[in-house]
Scaffold this active site. Structure first.
Site, short mmCIF file in Angstrom:
data_model
loop_
_atom_site.label_atom_id
_atom_site.label_comp_id
_atom_site.label_asym_id
_atom_site.label_seq_id
_atom_site.Cartn_x
_atom_site.Cartn_y
_atom_site.Cartn_z
N HIS A 249 0.55 -1.13 0.11
CA HIS A 249 0.05 -0.06 0.17
C HIS A 249 1.04 1.30 -0.15
O HIS A 249 1.92 1.43 0.80
CB HIS A 249 -0.82 -0.10 1.32
CG HIS A 249 -2.00 1.08 1.13
ND1 HIS A 249 -1.97 2.31 1.01
CD2 HIS A 249 -3.21 0.69 0.95
CE1 HIS A 249 -3.03 2.65 0.78
NE2 HIS A 249 -3.92 1.75 1.04
N ARG A 290 -2.54 0.98 -7.37
CA ARG A 290 -1.48 1.04 -6.04
C ARG A 290 -0.19 0.52 -6.37
O ARG A 290 0.82 1.44 -5.87
CB ARG A 290 -2.00 0.06 -5.17
CG ARG A 290 -3.14 0.55 -4.12
CD ARG A 290 -3.83 -0.42 -3.22
NE ARG A 290 -4.93 0.02 -2.39
CZ ARG A 290 -5.50 -0.50 -1.61
NH1 ARG A 290 -5.38 -1.95 -1.20
NH2 ARG A 290 -6.75 0.03 -1.05
#
Length: 406
Positions: A249, A290
């Protein structure tokens, strides 16, 4: 589950264990008590099922930490086909298109089921479900609860549903250490808890143990998430797939904590930007997939630039109204997101690979099933689209249960 004094002396792994006390489960045994495991157990009703969890329900599960929400094409301008296109694009060529279409098609019905179970999802002034925007989505289709408390709310619902379902037996404080097999496939689980190890005999084991992010030095996962399901499956002889594909992330709060507090992608969906400490843009598109954003931030850090999330102009004093849990984490670290840049860095977040399963959750070992993050369904490919994990857990747990009931 009633204790028995029987012993095991059959071929396969059972024959290596010697004499152990056996407990006979009336039906399938679910290993793990996050969203996927508890929903599968609930959906199996009225068939009896036993859930074993090393921690009390609601503790040490990634579900409860999920901030971003659950993605589904429920908006008037949206369609499951668009959701599928976004998922395939983010997956960088490694998604299974049939699985993607099947799961995204089931999204609206999955949301209806969660609402029927009592999920309190955020709504707008008109009473309609509020929809957020996250990276690589072409529409606002992410549903939230309490702003950034989506996972906690869905876990609450799943725990409550399991506890009120008479056919579900929950055993807390027990950890599976091995899936046992014989010549016919799964024969049980070797489990340990406060007392001596024992065998829980069953012909159906459902692995719902979550991911493996706790193995990494920088992670947003509970440290208890160490790939237990993957290890159990491999030792039982199951095929695994894409275990090298771990999503980082982009925006974990970099304040020296382990695990690192997550700053949801939904914050960028509301206009926050990614910058260096000097205020220069750190990425071209803060709402790209991402992997793209994480690579850009890592490159900036490798070049000697600290990376930060800037929500001052877009959210400012309203930050806590939208994201109360994130604001609380920031303030605990001495930061005020309405006036401070938030130091962030990429951190291990989600395992796209796992135990290979078919559309119903079957592994390659007869009687062994897997669901949730520990399973590799083909939905995520090389890079999970934001907020597709809670959707996958909900859809696939119901399908697994429906197949086992037949």
């Amino acid at each position: 589950m009633a204790p028995s004094s029987s012993t095991l002396s059959t071929p396969g792994t059972l024959g290596t264990l010697g004499t152990l006390e056996i407990t006979y489960a009336e039906g399938p045994v679910v290993v793990g008590a996050g969203l996927a495991g508890l929903l599968a157990a609930t959906a199996l009703s009225p068939f009896p099922v036993t859930v074993i969890s090393p921690a009390p329900l609601g503790v040490d599960t990634s579900t409860g930490w999920a901030q971003g929400g659950i993605a589904a094409a429920v908006g008037p301008d949206d369609d499951p086909a668009l959701h599928a296109e976004d998922t395939l694009r983010a997956g960088a060529g490694l998604c299974d298109p049939e699985v993607v279409r099947s799961v995204t098609d089931a999204g609206p019905e999955a949301i209806s089921w969660l609402l029927a179970l009592g999920a309190r999802l955020d709504r707008g002034p008109d009473g309609a479900l509020a929809l957020g925007l996250e990276g690589a989505h072409c529409r606002r289709r992410v549903l939230h609860a309490a702003g950034d408390g989506s996972g906690a709310e869905l876990l609450r619902v799943a725990v409550a549903a399991a506890r009120r379902t008479p056919s579900v037996t929950v055993v807390e404080g027990v950890r599976a250490v091995r899936v046992l097999t014989d010549a016919h496939g799964v024969a049980g689980v070797l489990a340990e808890g406060a007392g001596p190890r024992r065998v829980v005999a069953t012909r159906s084991v459902i692995l719902a143990t979550g991911g493996l992010g706790g193995l990494y030095a920088h992670t947003t996962n509970p440290l208890a998430s160490r790939g237990q399901g993957l290890a159990l499956a491999v030792r039982a002889g199951a095929v695994v797939r894409d275990v090298e594909l771990v999503q980082f992330h982009p925006t974990a709060l970099d304040v020296g904590l382990d695990p690192m507090p997550l700053v949801s992608e939904a914050v960028r969906g509301e206009g926050a930007t990614l910058v260096t400490a000097s205020g220069a843009p750190a990425v071209t598109d803060p709402l790209a997939a991402r992997d793209v954003v994480a690579h850009a931030l890592w490159a900036a850090r490798q070049a000697g630039h600290a990376t930060c999330l800037d929500a001052r102009a877009t959210l400012g004093p309203r930050f806590g109204d939208h994201f109360p849990a994130i604001e609380s984490a920031c303030r605990a670290a001495g930061l005020d997101p309405s006036v401070d840049l938030l130091p962030v860095r990429p951190a291990a977040h989600y395992a796209m690979g796992g135990v290979l399963v078919d559309a119903a959750g079957r592994t390659t070992v007869p009687g062994l099933w897997a669901v949730g993050e520990c399973a590799s369904t083909g939905l995520h490919g090389a890079n999970r689209l934001a907020s597709n994990s809670l959707l996958e857990a909900t859809v696939c747990s119901r399908r697994l249960a429906a197949t086992l009931r037949d």
